[in-house]
Design a protein around this motif. Sequence first.
Motif, PDB file in Angstrom:
ATOM      1  N   THR A   1      -9.628  26.344 -11.857  1.00  0.00           N
ATOM      2  CA  THR A   1      -9.884  25.226 -12.766  1.00  0.00           C
ATOM      3  C   THR A   1      -9.803  23.906 -12.009  1.00  0.00           C
ATOM      4  OG1 THR A   1      -7.560  24.906 -13.349  1.00  0.00           O
ATOM      5  CG2 THR A   1      -8.799  26.497 -14.676  1.00  0.00           C
ATOM      6  N   GLU A   2     -10.036  22.830 -12.735  1.00  0.00           N
ATOM      7  CA  GLU A   2      -9.954  21.487 -12.163  1.00  0.00           C
ATOM      8  C   GLU A   2      -8.601  20.830 -12.451  1.00  0.00           C
ATOM      9  OE1 GLU A   2     -12.299  19.854 -10.233  1.00  0.00           O
ATOM     10  OE2 GLU A   2     -13.226  21.825 -10.191  1.00  0.00           O
ATOM     11  N   GLN A   3      -7.595  21.623 -12.803  1.00  0.00           N
ATOM     12  CA  GLN A   3      -6.261  21.062 -13.052  1.00  0.00           C
ATOM     13  C   GLN A   3      -5.713  20.459 -11.767  1.00  0.00           C
ATOM     14  OE1 GLN A   3      -3.701  24.093 -14.577  1.00  0.00           O
ATOM     15  NE2 GLN A   3      -4.880  24.381 -16.456  1.00  0.00           N
ATOM     16  N   LYS A   4      -4.858  19.455 -11.925  1.00  0.00           N
ATOM     17  CA  LYS A   4      -4.287  18.768 -10.771  1.00  0.00           C
ATOM     18  C   LYS A   4      -3.500  19.743  -9.885  1.00  0.00           C
ATOM     19  CE  LYS A   4      -1.831  14.556  -9.639  1.00  0.00           C
ATOM     20  NZ  LYS A   4      -1.161  13.367 -10.128  1.00  0.00           N
ATOM     21  N   HIS A   5      -2.772  20.653 -10.499  1.00  0.00           N
ATOM     22  CA  HIS A   5      -1.974  21.631  -9.763  1.00  0.00           C
ATOM     23  C   HIS A   5      -2.866  22.548  -8.920  1.00  0.00           C
ATOM     24  CE1 HIS A   5       1.255  24.395  -8.856  1.00  0.00           C
ATOM     25  NE2 HIS A   5       0.573  25.392  -9.398  1.00  0.00           N
ATOM     26  N   HIS A   6      -3.966  23.002  -9.496  1.00  0.00           N
ATOM     27  CA  HIS A   6      -4.875  23.872  -8.767  1.00  0.00           C
ATOM     28  C   HIS A   6      -5.591  23.125  -7.647  1.00  0.00           C
ATOM     29  CE1 HIS A   6      -5.079  26.830 -12.381  1.00  0.00           C
ATOM     30  NE2 HIS A   6      -4.070  27.094 -11.576  1.00  0.00           N
ATOM     31  N   LYS A   7      -5.912  21.847  -7.875  1.00  0.00           N
ATOM     32  CA  LYS A   7      -6.540  21.039  -6.831  1.00  0.00           C
ATOM     33  C   LYS A   7      -5.599  20.895  -5.634  1.00  0.00           C
ATOM     34  CE  LYS A   7      -9.534  18.088  -9.630  1.00  0.00           C
ATOM     35  NZ  LYS A   7      -9.805  16.702 -10.003  1.00  0.00           N
ATOM     36  N   ALA A   8      -4.316  20.686  -5.909  1.00  0.00           N
ATOM     37  CA  ALA A   8      -3.339  20.523  -4.834  1.00  0.00           C
ATOM     38  C   ALA A   8      -3.195  21.823  -4.033  1.00  0.00           C
ATOM     39  CB  ALA A   8      -1.995  20.106  -5.397  1.00  0.00           C
ATOM     40  N   LEU A   9      -3.114  22.946  -4.740  1.00  0.00           N
ATOM     41  CA  LEU A   9      -2.983  24.232  -4.057  1.00  0.00           C
ATOM     42  C   LEU A   9      -4.234  24.581  -3.250  1.00  0.00           C
ATOM     43  CD1 LEU A   9      -1.260  26.468  -6.762  1.00  0.00           C
ATOM     44  CD2 LEU A   9      -0.222  25.433  -4.751  1.00  0.00           C
ATOM     45  N   HIS A  10      -5.393  24.168  -3.754  1.00  0.00           N
ATOM     46  CA  HIS A  10      -6.667  24.456  -3.090  1.00  0.00           C
ATOM     47  C   HIS A  10      -6.682  23.865  -1.673  1.00  0.00           C
ATOM     48  CE1 HIS A  10     -11.321  24.085  -3.260  1.00  0.00           C
ATOM     49  NE2 HIS A  10     -10.968  25.245  -2.748  1.00  0.00           N
ATOM     50  N   GLY A  11      -6.388  22.587  -1.571  1.00  0.00           N
ATOM     51  CA  GLY A  11      -6.370  21.929  -0.264  1.00  0.00           C
ATOM     52  C   GLY A  11      -5.229  22.420   0.613  1.00  0.00           C
ATOM     53  N   LEU A  12      -4.075  22.693   0.008  1.00  0.00           N
ATOM     54  CA  LEU A  12      -2.908  23.159   0.756  1.00  0.00           C
ATOM     55  C   LEU A  12      -3.197  24.475   1.471  1.00  0.00           C
ATOM     56  CD1 LEU A  12       0.216  23.172   1.393  1.00  0.00           C
ATOM     57  CD2 LEU A  12       0.403  24.583  -0.647  1.00  0.00           C
ATOM     58  N   TYR A  13      -3.667  25.464   0.734  1.00  0.00           N
ATOM     59  CA  TYR A  13      -3.877  26.777   1.335  1.00  0.00           C
ATOM     60  C   TYR A  13      -5.045  26.780   2.315  1.00  0.00           C
ATOM     61  CZ  TYR A  13      -0.257  28.700  -1.556  1.00  0.00           C
ATOM     62  OH  TYR A  13       0.969  28.958  -2.117  1.00  0.00           O
ATOM     63  N   ARG A  14      -6.039  25.954   2.091  1.00  0.00           N
ATOM     64  CA  ARG A  14      -7.131  25.845   3.058  1.00  0.00           C
ATOM     65  C   ARG A  14      -6.575  25.306   4.377  1.00  0.00           C
ATOM     66  NH1 ARG A  14      -9.659  23.171   7.035  1.00  0.00           N
ATOM     67  NH2 ARG A  14     -11.841  23.657   7.142  1.00  0.00           N
ATOM     68  N   SER A  15      -5.718  24.279   4.328  1.00  0.00           N
ATOM     69  CA  SER A  15      -5.131  23.709   5.539  1.00  0.00           C
ATOM     70  C   SER A  15      -4.207  24.700   6.242  1.00  0.00           C
ATOM     71  CB  SER A  15      -4.348  22.437   5.209  1.00  0.00           C
ATOM     72  OG  SER A  15      -5.208  21.435   4.768  1.00  0.00           O
ATOM     73  N   LEU A  16      -3.397  25.427   5.461  1.00  0.00           N
ATOM     74  CA  LEU A  16      -2.477  26.393   6.061  1.00  0.00           C
ATOM     75  C   LEU A  16      -3.226  27.506   6.788  1.00  0.00           C
ATOM     76  CD1 LEU A  16       0.265  26.766   3.292  1.00  0.00           C
ATOM     77  CD2 LEU A  16       0.438  25.546   5.452  1.00  0.00           C
ATOM     78  N   ILE A  17      -4.293  28.004   6.171  1.00  0.00           N
ATOM     79  CA  ILE A  17      -5.058  29.089   6.801  1.00  0.00           C
ATOM     80  C   ILE A  17      -5.808  28.572   8.029  1.00  0.00           C
ATOM     81  CG2 ILE A  17      -6.932  30.749   6.458  1.00  0.00           C
ATOM     82  CD1 ILE A  17      -5.945  30.935   3.513  1.00  0.00           C
ATOM     83  N   ALA A  18      -6.341  27.349   7.957  1.00  0.00           N
ATOM     84  CA  ALA A  18      -7.021  26.762   9.116  1.00  0.00           C
ATOM     85  C   ALA A  18      -6.042  26.564  10.272  1.00  0.00           C
ATOM     86  CB  ALA A  18      -7.676  25.440   8.737  1.00  0.00           C
ATOM     87  N   ASN A  19      -4.808  26.151   9.965  1.00  0.00           N
ATOM     88  CA  ASN A  19      -3.781  25.989  11.001  1.00  0.00           C
ATOM     89  C   ASN A  19      -3.419  27.332  11.624  1.00  0.00           C
ATOM     90  OD1 ASN A  19      -3.674  23.240  10.600  1.00  0.00           O
ATOM     91  ND2 ASN A  19      -1.870  23.311   9.296  1.00  0.00           N
ATOM     92  N   MET A  20      -3.404  28.389  10.813  1.00  0.00           N
ATOM     93  CA  MET A  20      -3.108  29.725  11.341  1.00  0.00           C
ATOM     94  C   MET A  20      -4.206  30.170  12.304  1.00  0.00           C
ATOM     95  SD  MET A  20      -1.667  31.421   7.806  1.00  0.00           S
ATOM     96  CE  MET A  20      -2.150  33.043   8.212  1.00  0.00           C
ATOM     97  N   VAL A  21      -5.467  29.930  11.941  1.00  0.00           N
ATOM     98  CA  VAL A  21      -6.584  30.318  12.801  1.00  0.00           C
ATOM     99  C   VAL A  21      -6.511  29.547  14.126  1.00  0.00           C
ATOM    100  CG1 VAL A  21      -9.101  30.234  13.046  1.00  0.00           C
ATOM    101  CG2 VAL A  21      -8.083  31.025  10.916  1.00  0.00           C
ATOM    102  N   HIS A  22      -6.237  28.257  14.064  1.00  0.00           N
ATOM    103  CA  HIS A  22      -6.118  27.444  15.276  1.00  0.00           C
ATOM    104  C   HIS A  22      -4.929  27.904  16.114  1.00  0.00           C
ATOM    105  CE1 HIS A  22      -4.989  23.938  17.737  1.00  0.00           C
ATOM    106  NE2 HIS A  22      -6.284  23.690  17.763  1.00  0.00           N
ATOM    107  N   GLY A  23      -3.837  28.272  15.470  1.00  0.00           N
ATOM    108  CA  GLY A  23      -2.634  28.699  16.171  1.00  0.00           C
ATOM    109  C   GLY A  23      -2.821  29.982  16.954  1.00  0.00           C
ATOM    110  N   VAL A  24      -3.483  30.974  16.353  1.00  0.00           N
ATOM    111  CA  VAL A  24      -3.644  32.254  17.048  1.00  0.00           C
ATOM    112  C   VAL A  24      -4.735  32.197  18.119  1.00  0.00           C
ATOM    113  CG1 VAL A  24      -2.756  33.628  15.133  1.00  0.00           C
ATOM    114  CG2 VAL A  24      -5.215  33.245  15.337  1.00  0.00           C
ATOM    115  N   THR A  25      -5.595  31.176  18.099  1.00  0.00           N
ATOM    116  CA  THR A  25      -6.612  31.060  19.143  1.00  0.00           C
ATOM    117  C   THR A  25      -6.158  30.125  20.267  1.00  0.00           C
ATOM    118  OG1 THR A  25      -7.715  29.332  17.870  1.00  0.00           O
ATOM    119  CG2 THR A  25      -8.571  31.560  17.662  1.00  0.00           C
ATOM    120  N   GLU A  26      -5.691  28.926  19.935  1.00  0.00           N
ATOM    121  CA  GLU A  26      -5.336  27.938  20.955  1.00  0.00           C
ATOM    122  C   GLU A  26      -3.844  27.670  21.026  1.00  0.00           C
ATOM    123  OE1 GLU A  26      -7.728  24.436  20.425  1.00  0.00           O
ATOM    124  OE2 GLU A  26      -9.429  25.659  19.796  1.00  0.00           O
ATOM    125  N   GLY A  27      -3.134  27.769  19.914  1.00  0.00           N
ATOM    126  CA  GLY A  27      -1.706  27.464  19.888  1.00  0.00           C
ATOM    127  C   GLY A  27      -1.461  25.972  19.714  1.00  0.00           C
TER     128      GLY A  27
END
Length: 185
Positions: A57-83
């Motif tokens: 949905t477009e709820q504020k809580h879901h918007k916050a979680l959307h960006g949060l988990y995208r950033s966390l997963i992107a950081n994980m991908v960067h971490g396991v490739t370059e550190g």
Amino acid sequence: MSRIGKAPIAIPNGVSITVSDKNLVTVKGPKGELTQQVDNAISVSQENEQIVIKRPTEQKHHKALHGLYRSLIANMVHGVTEGYKSVQELVGVGYRATHQGSTLDLVLGFSHHIVLVLPKEVKVSTTAEKGKNPTIILECIDKQLLGQVAAKIRSLRAPEPYKGKGIKFAGEALRRKAGKSASKK
């Protein structure tokens, strides 16, 4: 949609990402493996060598979680490739840092040495060149853990604003004060 959350995450060569039915994301790469539990409201899927994160949905809580988990997963991908890497400088007369395995021994002007046992995931190295400040170099694949350890080390002797003595990050601009001699002129 969230500008951060709607951007897909590219999967580099040598990285495999699995999403379990309980929303547990596991990223494996050349440097190691990281896992992250994702909230049940957020859906993670793999499409054409990319990871896409969607919210219900477009709820504020879901918007916050959307960006949060995208950033966390992107950081994980960067971490396991370059550190990730953090460099800290010890500014002050007689300040020293040595390491033995994952143990860091600091001399910071106190009457005693400070000995820190770092997590096994964090690799530490120290340098002490003549004419330069001693440095502590931390390396890890987990960005959150690296930041936490670096902040703990910095908190042992934070830089003071008059002479700048203490532990600071390399390239950090400190706000300096003039002191009481400046007001007498």
